[in-house]
Design a protein around this motif. Structure first.
Motif: not given
Length: 328
Positions: A18, A301, A304
């Motif tokens: 990340v 997906k 986030e």
């Protein structure tokens, strides 16, 4: 089991990818878990946080409103199988359930194409500290004094003075009653996430699971006489008699709303949408969810992680805790 272990590993890899700043946070994972053990003791075979709990199964069904915000397959409108774990906050596996303490609802959705969505939700809209460092100070101040077996009030006061964010969650709990059921209390995600829809439009959100029948709390006059271990039997009876459903409500951030501090609530007038329904269908043996660490960075997906340092520090600490728990 193999999928769960794989996704735990993938989650750890996701954390490392990340941002470079996460490496410093990951090094705190061991000391954070040590801090929990310092407060609650080393409880072999139990989770270091949310030690007392019960597993359940359910179904999540997304809504068109959810699909408008995120391309995640959870919002397709098709039922998604879910594994749940309800818990009492803290690392004491014998924690009294008739006390004003945090309740937890961890979620694992099994999505198409081997995707999963894991969540860690609690019964307060804020976390107990704004950063991993502040949470470490919170734990260190509550480590029992060997001479008395109790925390030193002076150390707690000093830590709170240095970290005012320590007061926010306890102050909220003071305004609430004792939850009468795992199935009748709000569960907030507290951390912010970014959702992106099929058109590529993104929106920062926070969420809460709200019981469709409303929240229920013990009457003040009944708290003392309520058994300290009533929640599992209550949930079993509730699931067996009436539907236990939660609305999955997304709160949409506006410009300037902080995404990196889980102790600061967004204004109550922010737009909300009902993005799905979670139905709890059965209470299960602990083995059903015992191997899951509910890493909140295992995301599908269309969803986030934000820049919230508490969120980004969770997977490392969860992995350390799980390793210690399963090694005993």
């Amino acid at each position: 089991m193999k999928k769960t272990i794989l996704n735990c590993a993938l989650g750890s890899l996701m954390v490392a990818a990340v941002a470079p700043a996460l490496h410093a946070q990951e090094t705190n994972a061991v000391t954070l878990v040590d801090g929990l053990e310092g407060v609650f003791g080393k409880q072999d075979g139990f989770r270091r946080s949310g030690a007392k709990g019960v597993c359940a199964k359910g179904v999540f069904t997304g809504t068109p409103a959810g699909a408008a915000l995120s391309s995640a397959s959870a919002f397709s409108g098709k039922p998604v199988p879910v594994t749940l774990r309800f818990s009492v906050g803290g690392g004491n596996p014998r924690a009294p359930e008739n006390a004003k303490s945090v309740r937890g609802m961890a979620v694992q959705m099994e999505l198409p194409n081997n995707e999963q969505w894991l969540m860690a939700n609690i019964s307060t809209p804020v976390f107990g500290a704004a950063t991993p460092e502040s949470f470490q100070a919170f734990l260190d101040a509550r480590r029992p004094d060997p001479a008395t077996g109790k925390p030193d009030p002076a150390k707690i006061a000093a830590a709170t003075a240095a970290n005012p964010d320590h007061k926010i969650q306890p102050d909220f709990l003071k305004t609430r009653g004792v939850p009468a059921s795992y199935g009748a209390v709000n569960y907030w995600g507290v951390n912010a996430f970014k959702m992106t829809n099929k058109k590529g439009k993104s929106q920062m959100v926070r969420w809460v699971f709200e019981p469709v029948g409303g929240e229920e709390f013990l009457k003040e006059e009944n708290v003392a006489s309520t058994p300290p271990n009533f929640l599992v039997d209550e949930l079993k009876g509730r699931v067996g008699q009436i539907p236990v459903n939660f609305s999955f409500v997304l709160q949409l951030a506006a410009a300037g709303d902080p995404t990196n501090n889980p102790t600061v609530q967004w204004p109550a007038d922010r737009k909300t949408v009902v993005a799905g329904n979670l139905a709890v269908t059965s209470v299960e043996d602990k083995a059903v969810c015992d191997s899951i660490n509910f890493n909140p960075l295992v995301l599908p997906k269309g969803v986030e992680a934000s820049d919230d340092p508490i969120l980004l520090a969770r997977p490392g600490a969860y992995a350390v805790s799980q390793g210690r728990r399963l090694s005993k």
